[in-house]
Scaffold this active site. Structure first.
Site, PDB file in Angstrom:
ATOM      1  N   GLU A 119       0.840  -1.214   0.000  1.00 36.52           N
ATOM      2  CA  GLU A 119       0.000   0.000   0.000  1.00 36.52           C
ATOM      3  C   GLU A 119       0.871   1.258   0.000  1.00 36.52           C
ATOM      4  O   GLU A 119       0.488   2.289  -0.556  1.00 36.52           O
ATOM      5  CB  GLU A 119      -0.959  -0.040   1.196  1.00 36.52           C
ATOM      6  CG  GLU A 119      -2.058  -1.076   0.959  1.00 36.52           C
ATOM      7  CD  GLU A 119      -2.624  -1.730   2.200  1.00 36.52           C
ATOM      8  OE1 GLU A 119      -2.400  -1.211   3.312  1.00 36.52           O
ATOM      9  OE2 GLU A 119      -3.269  -2.785   2.069  1.00 36.52           O
ATOM     10  N   GLU A 127       4.128 -10.829   0.246  1.00 38.56           N
ATOM     11  CA  GLU A 127       2.707 -10.490   0.171  1.00 38.56           C
ATOM     12  C   GLU A 127       2.306 -10.237  -1.276  1.00 38.56           C
ATOM     13  O   GLU A 127       2.467  -9.108  -1.775  1.00 38.56           O
ATOM     14  CB  GLU A 127       2.443  -9.226   0.992  1.00 38.56           C
ATOM     15  CG  GLU A 127       2.787  -9.369   2.456  1.00 38.56           C
ATOM     16  CD  GLU A 127       1.934  -8.444   3.300  1.00 38.56           C
ATOM     17  OE1 GLU A 127       1.244  -8.959   4.188  1.00 38.56           O
ATOM     18  OE2 GLU A 127       1.928  -7.234   3.056  1.00 38.56           O
TER      19      GLU A 127
HETATM   20  C1  PEP Z   1      -1.484  -6.855   4.721  1.00 42.39           C
HETATM   21  O1  PEP Z   1      -1.944  -5.760   4.432  1.00 42.39           O
HETATM   22  O2  PEP Z   1      -0.301  -6.920   5.095  1.00 42.39           O
HETATM   23  C2  PEP Z   1      -2.341  -8.014   4.567  1.00 42.39           C
HETATM   24  C3  PEP Z   1      -1.780  -9.182   4.467  1.00 42.39           C
HETATM   25  O3  PEP Z   1      -3.690  -7.790   4.537  1.00 42.39           O
HETATM   26  P1  PEP Z   1      -4.863  -8.902   4.538  1.00 42.39           P
HETATM   27  O4  PEP Z   1      -4.495  -9.938   5.564  1.00 42.39           O
HETATM   28  O5  PEP Z   1      -6.094  -8.139   4.914  1.00 42.39           O
HETATM   29  O6  PEP Z   1      -4.912  -9.470   3.177  1.00 42.39           O
END
Ligand code: PEP
Length: 248
Positions: free
Chosen positions: A96, A166
């Site tokens: 983000e 991620e």
């Molecule tokens: C994050 O923003 O690091 C994340 C993994 O979000 P979510 O678990 O909501 O997918």
């Protein structure tokens, strides 16, 4: 041995009062967790959460920081301030931040260096977008992120580095990478770490998976040999759900 780590990224959620309620609710629920448990509230809730977490097994992280120690950087937060508050971890390079605040690998590299210089433990996030995955360039993107974000850090204590894989398409979407895909990319990250940090650190560095982790999928992810924990967004905002993840 890599101690599992489960970290909650509360993002821009919870007022200081709500954050305090959340950490207080969490404390008894995770007291027997075998994993290291970290929560990352907003800057304005750090102070309350740190106080509440004292004497418990919950550790506290920030969600970002600037790379400079002090100066004319209106609105930014210095690693010196975080360290002075006894913050232990800091999430850096979250997708983000890359997407909405245009953080580059070079800027994130400066932040990682600055965090380490001040004794903060960086949780460096890397991950490909859906477009990149569909183009078949996941490994190129991740390789570049790892190499650039962790460049030239030899003078610091690199044992404190944590990496979080991620995939951007799995964050907040309810779509989790399969445990096999996550394990494969994390294995690839470990190979890249060997090149940037050396063999010993590549074996010892914890690499987390993040992206729609829930109590219903944490166990299968944690069974994979390369996955050392999770960075949890949405599901970390509920004490009972996050506790189930932390004690998987
Ligand atoms: C994050 O923003 O690091 C994340 C993994 O979000 P979510 O678990 O909501 O997918």
């Amino acid at each position: 041995m890599r101690v599992p780590l489960i970290a909650g990224n509360w993002k821009m959620n919870k007022t200081p009062k709500e954050a305090l309620e959340l950490v207080n609710a969490l404390k008894p629920l995770v007291q027997n967790a075998a994993a290291e448990v970290v929560v990352c509230p907003t800057f304005v809730a750090l102070s309350d959460v740190l106080k509440a977490a004292e004497g418990s097994n919950i550790k506290v992280g920030a969600q970002n920081m600037y790379h400079q120690d002090s100066g004319a950087y209106t609105g930014e937060i210095s690693p010196v301030f975080l360290k002075a508050m006894n913050v232990e971890f800091v999430i850096l390079g979250h997708s983000e931040r890359r997407q909405y605040f245009l953080e580059s690998n070079e800027e994130i590299n400066k932040k990682v260096a600055s965090a380490l210089k001040h004794g903060l433990k960086p949780i460096l996030c890397v991950g490909e977008t859906l477009e990149e995955r569909e183009k078949g360039i996941t490994f190129d993107v991740i390789g570049e992120q790892v190499k650039k974000c962790l460049a030239d850090l030899q003078q610091y204590n690199l044992e404190d580095v944590v990496v979080a894989y991620e995939p951007v398409w799995a964050i907040g979407t309810g779509r989790t990478a399969t445990k096999e895909d996550a394990n494969e990319v994390i294995g690839f990250i470990r190979q890249q770490l060997k090149e940037v940090l050396g063999e010993k650190l590549s074996v010892n560095t914890r690499i987390l998976y993040g992206g729609s982790v829930k109590s219903s999928n944490i166990r299968e992810l944690m069974e994979m040999p390369e996955i050392d924990g999770a960075l949890v967004g949405g599901a970390s905002l509920d004490a009972a759900e996050f506790a189930k993840i932390a004690i998987y």
